[in-house]
Enzyme design. Structure first.
Site, PDB file in Angstrom:
ATOM      1  N   ASP A 122       0.848  -1.169   0.000  1.00 41.52           N
ATOM      2  CA  ASP A 122       0.000   0.000   0.000  1.00 41.52           C
ATOM      3  C   ASP A 122       0.896   1.236   0.000  1.00 41.52           C
ATOM      4  OD1 ASP A 122      -2.263   1.482   0.079  1.00 41.52           O
ATOM      5  OD2 ASP A 122      -2.837   0.944   2.116  1.00 41.52           O
ATOM      6  N   SER A 123       0.478   2.260  -0.734  1.00 43.18           N
ATOM      7  CA  SER A 123       1.372   3.391  -0.985  1.00 43.18           C
ATOM      8  C   SER A 123       1.603   4.279   0.216  1.00 43.18           C
ATOM      9  CB  SER A 123       0.776   4.250  -2.090  1.00 43.18           C
ATOM     10  OG  SER A 123      -0.439   4.819  -1.633  1.00 43.18           O
ATOM     11  N   GLY A 180      -0.818   6.538   1.182  1.00 48.80           N
ATOM     12  CA  GLY A 180      -1.750   7.659   1.105  1.00 48.80           C
ATOM     13  C   GLY A 180      -2.809   7.606   2.196  1.00 48.80           C
ATOM     14  N   PHE A 181      -3.395   6.442   2.384  1.00 50.37           N
ATOM     15  CA  PHE A 181      -4.446   6.302   3.393  1.00 50.37           C
ATOM     16  C   PHE A 181      -3.899   6.478   4.803  1.00 50.37           C
ATOM     17  CE2 PHE A 181      -7.019   3.684   6.306  1.00 50.37           C
ATOM     18  CZ  PHE A 181      -8.245   4.298   6.128  1.00 50.37           C
ATOM     19  N   ASP A 191      -1.995   8.143  -3.603  1.00 53.52           N
ATOM     20  CA  ASP A 191      -3.238   8.880  -3.840  1.00 53.52           C
ATOM     21  C   ASP A 191      -3.585   9.695  -2.609  1.00 53.52           C
ATOM     22  OD1 ASP A 191      -3.839   6.760  -2.191  1.00 53.52           O
ATOM     23  OD2 ASP A 191      -5.751   6.305  -3.142  1.00 53.52           O
ATOM     24  N   GLN A 220     -10.487   7.066  -7.510  1.00 53.20           N
ATOM     25  CA  GLN A 220     -11.081   7.852  -6.427  1.00 53.20           C
ATOM     26  C   GLN A 220     -12.359   8.510  -6.950  1.00 53.20           C
ATOM     27  OE1 GLN A 220     -10.488   8.044  -3.283  1.00 53.20           O
ATOM     28  NE2 GLN A 220      -8.437   7.128  -3.017  1.00 53.20           N
ATOM     29  N   GLY A 277     -10.882   4.845  -1.381  1.00 49.32           N
ATOM     30  CA  GLY A 277     -11.814   5.822  -0.836  1.00 49.32           C
ATOM     31  C   GLY A 277     -13.162   5.270  -0.444  1.00 49.32           C
ATOM     32  N   ASP A 293      -8.281  -6.488   0.686  1.00 47.02           N
ATOM     33  CA  ASP A 293      -7.481  -6.552   1.906  1.00 47.02           C
ATOM     34  C   ASP A 293      -8.306  -5.934   3.002  1.00 47.02           C
ATOM     35  OD1 ASP A 293      -6.939  -3.605   1.086  1.00 47.02           O
ATOM     36  OD2 ASP A 293      -6.129  -3.782   3.108  1.00 47.02           O
ATOM     37  N   CYS A 349     -14.615 -26.326  10.252  1.00 47.13           N
ATOM     38  CA  CYS A 349     -13.321 -25.684   9.980  1.00 47.13           C
ATOM     39  C   CYS A 349     -12.156 -26.600  10.339  1.00 47.13           C
ATOM     40  CB  CYS A 349     -13.235 -24.378  10.762  1.00 47.13           C
ATOM     41  SG  CYS A 349     -11.688 -23.489  10.516  1.00 47.13           S
ATOM     42  N   CYS A 380      -8.925 -25.505  10.708  1.00 45.08           N
ATOM     43  CA  CYS A 380      -7.782 -24.766  11.257  1.00 45.08           C
ATOM     44  C   CYS A 380      -7.400 -25.339  12.619  1.00 45.08           C
ATOM     45  CB  CYS A 380      -8.105 -23.280  11.359  1.00 45.08           C
ATOM     46  SG  CYS A 380      -8.927 -22.810  12.894  1.00 45.08           S
ATOM     47  N   CYS A 384      -9.807 -24.810  15.605  1.00 44.84           N
ATOM     48  CA  CYS A 384     -11.018 -25.639  15.576  1.00 44.84           C
ATOM     49  C   CYS A 384     -10.689 -27.122  15.701  1.00 44.84           C
ATOM     50  CB  CYS A 384     -11.796 -25.373  14.293  1.00 44.84           C
ATOM     51  SG  CYS A 384     -12.442 -23.686  14.223  1.00 44.84           S
ATOM     52  N   HIS A 409      -7.572 -18.801  12.809  1.00 43.31           N
ATOM     53  CA  HIS A 409      -8.918 -19.231  12.405  1.00 43.31           C
ATOM     54  C   HIS A 409      -9.562 -18.222  11.456  1.00 43.31           C
ATOM     55  CE1 HIS A 409     -13.051 -20.498  12.341  1.00 43.31           C
ATOM     56  NE2 HIS A 409     -13.361 -19.242  12.595  1.00 43.31           N
TER      57      HIS A 409
END
Lengths: 372, 372
Positions: B92-93, B95-96, B146, B189, B216, B266, B304, B306, B309, B335
């Site tokens: 991720d750049s 920006g956020f 961004d 955006q 955004g 993500d 499940c 995992c 579980c 999990h």
């Protein structure tokens, strides 16, 4: 189900190589038991523990009786099932934790009444209740309830406390429910007084236990005092039973105690220091918060096969520690336990081959960072 | 080294089943990327991530430029080696994060100057510097820088911000150093305005990227607004490139966005909620702090596979959460990621078989606990 028994495979000087057979599998000795206080060795899964080489873990009756409660663990099938650790579990009786953690303690001949360090609730612990709790938890090795006096302590006080612990030990022996493959250990007390230690050991042997622990050490006494007491106590204990030095210790302490005939150990050091950025290596401890590791592409410990050393650089581990990342605690705990287990395996092999003194000399020579 | 390319394997309505080929291996889409902010997916080792089914992880340029520093990671051989994750990494750049974490931000046409949330130190981030950082980190997928305006936002402000982000995107495209198997994604955006979104998508397509992200969103708008914007944006994007909806989301959000043509996601939700005692299941979220789990011997999720579980009861997991044990965070994170990956695999199979609508109906019917 197999009987609970200790097999002495080899000796080298006072050092012993043995195997403890239990209902939940064997334990090769000298053995280090990772501490799983609250039904988990902190930052380690059961799979990780096995991969690190652990054969037995320790849990704390004091913590488990308060949370989640021994009756609850029993209803859920016992501690092995609860924490998914089918191997042997030794459960500490709670005597030490009552002294070190609980508030408003009142001790008398019957037992101890104390307030929980979690919520202040009042609880009573008698030798009989202590045996009941460990039965509910399904301890492979049950420890007797003992009184752990603070350090330093006068001789008369130490003697009175030890004798009360011995009376409690006899009550524990009567109350403990024997099952095939399960064992009960007595705990030798008597501070650093050789006579009191011998008296305590004698009384316990008279009662008769499956193993004997050395309690009341690593509480503030000097190293020479500790080792002398270990030596005196081991000499007073029967050859055919395992000996467990409680709450010890640093790698050099383990080596010194094994040289004096100790078979089993537990200590929070490798796990706790793993959560504070300290790694144990053959050359001594390493503080990963130190800036000198920031750009170091080398592994923590070149000879180590644990995932932290196999996959990562010191620079990465330092980064994780600096960012308080959980993975830092996971990897360093894993490394430290792997290192401790590897150390024990090395000593077991050396005792088998009659080369323990040479191993010990090489170990001491390899320590380039002071441990203290 | 293979080219960076997106292979569209099947469609079912607007839903797409694809495969992203990269220098670090393939990513089956729809894909969920666990968030590894500071070069670690919190409470997970790389081995655990692979076992949970992850093929690609996300890392944050903002966090890594501050700690341990992009130059340092480059000297240490890049992020894949640093975190022992040889698979694809999307970075991720920043920006956020600059908008949500940093203090004293000053944004102008050139870029942004901000103070670190860690120590107040001043840093500058331009589109060019952002590309340099991600090159140093060795991002498999590089994201353009961004501007992420706060919600709510007026149309004029949203338009001006979007157009600046598009000029930055063009500068990123020029500054990015192409390498075989590596890709650069633009970020659409334009808030929740369909016209602005279409304009943004058009400008990015004109510049030309290897994939297109929808930024955004999930910033406070309603669910219908979010889905409508996703739909409008996907319609304006080329069929032959992957589409990535940033920061989303809950299981039902993933299902809804996949139904509208999104390929990649993500979100911190499965990892963050794993550290606060929340487990995700087919029937909805489960709060393990709830006392009703205290005596429950059942696993978290019967279907499940995992380790949480497979090995443990709800009672044990609740105990760990209640005691703030690291193992609780480890098992619940594992999990949750396993559940998310399993969910994606189920949708991939359904799209392949042309049964995505039936899958979606069954998923919605299975939700017995509300997600919000």
């Amino acid at each position: 189900m197999s009987d609970f028994r200790f097999e002495l495979l080899a000796t080298d000087g006072a050092a012993r190589r043995g195997r403890l057979h239990t209902a939940h599998g064997p334990v090769d000795t000298p053995a280090f038991m990772p501490v799983g206080t609250a039904a988990t060795v902190k930052a380690m899964s059961a799979d990780m523990l096995r991969a690190a080489g652990a054969q037995i873990v320790l849990a704390n009756a004091y913590h488990l009786m308060l949370r989640p409660g021994a009756e609850r663990v029993e209803r859920l099938g016992g501690l092995h099932r609860f924490m998914a650790w089918p191997g042997p579990i030794l459960i500490d009786s709670g005597g030490f934790q009552v002294m070190s953690l609980a508030a408003r303690r009142q001790i008398d001949e019957d037992g101890v009444v104390f307030s929980s360090h979690l919520d202040g609730s009042r609880h009573a612990l008698t030798p009989e209740r202590c045996m009941e709790i460990q039965h509910q938890l399904d301890a492979t090795v049950t420890m007797v309830l003992d009184e752990c006096p603070a350090w330093p302590i006068g001789r008369d006080e130490a003697a009175a406390s030890m004798r009360r612990s011995m009376r409690w030990a006899a009550r524990c022996r009567s109350a403990w429910r024997e099952r095939p493959g399960y064992g009960l250990f007595g705990i030798v007390q008597g501070s650093v007084d050789p006579e009191l230690r011998r008296e305590s050991a004698g009384r316990l042997v008279e009662i008769g236990f499956d193993g004997y622990a050395i309690g009341g050490l690593a509480v503030g006494e000097t190293k020479p005092m500790m080792f002398e007491t270990v030596e005196v106590t081991c000499d007073a204990l029967p050859v055919e039973r395992p000996r467990y030095l409680m709450g010890v210790g640093k790698p050099a302490d383990l080596v010194g105690a094994i040289a004096r005939g100790v078979d089993m150990f537990d200590c929070v050091l490798p796990t706790r220091s793993g959560r504070t950025g300290q790694a144990w290596t053959r050359s001594g401890p390493l503080n990963l918060r130190n800036a000198r590791h920031a750009d170091d592409p080398a592994p923590l410990d070149r000879g180590c096969a644990c995932p932290a050393c196999r996959d990562h650089s010191r620079a990465y581990l330092r980064h994780l520690v600096r960012c308080n990342e959980i993975l830092g605690a996971m990897l360093l705990t894993w490394h430290n336990l792997h290192f401790y287990q590897h150390l024990m395996a090395g000593m077991r092999a050396a005792i088998e081959h009659g080369t323990f003194q040479a191993w010990r000399t090489a170990f001491a020579a390899g320590l380039t960072s002071p441990e203290d």
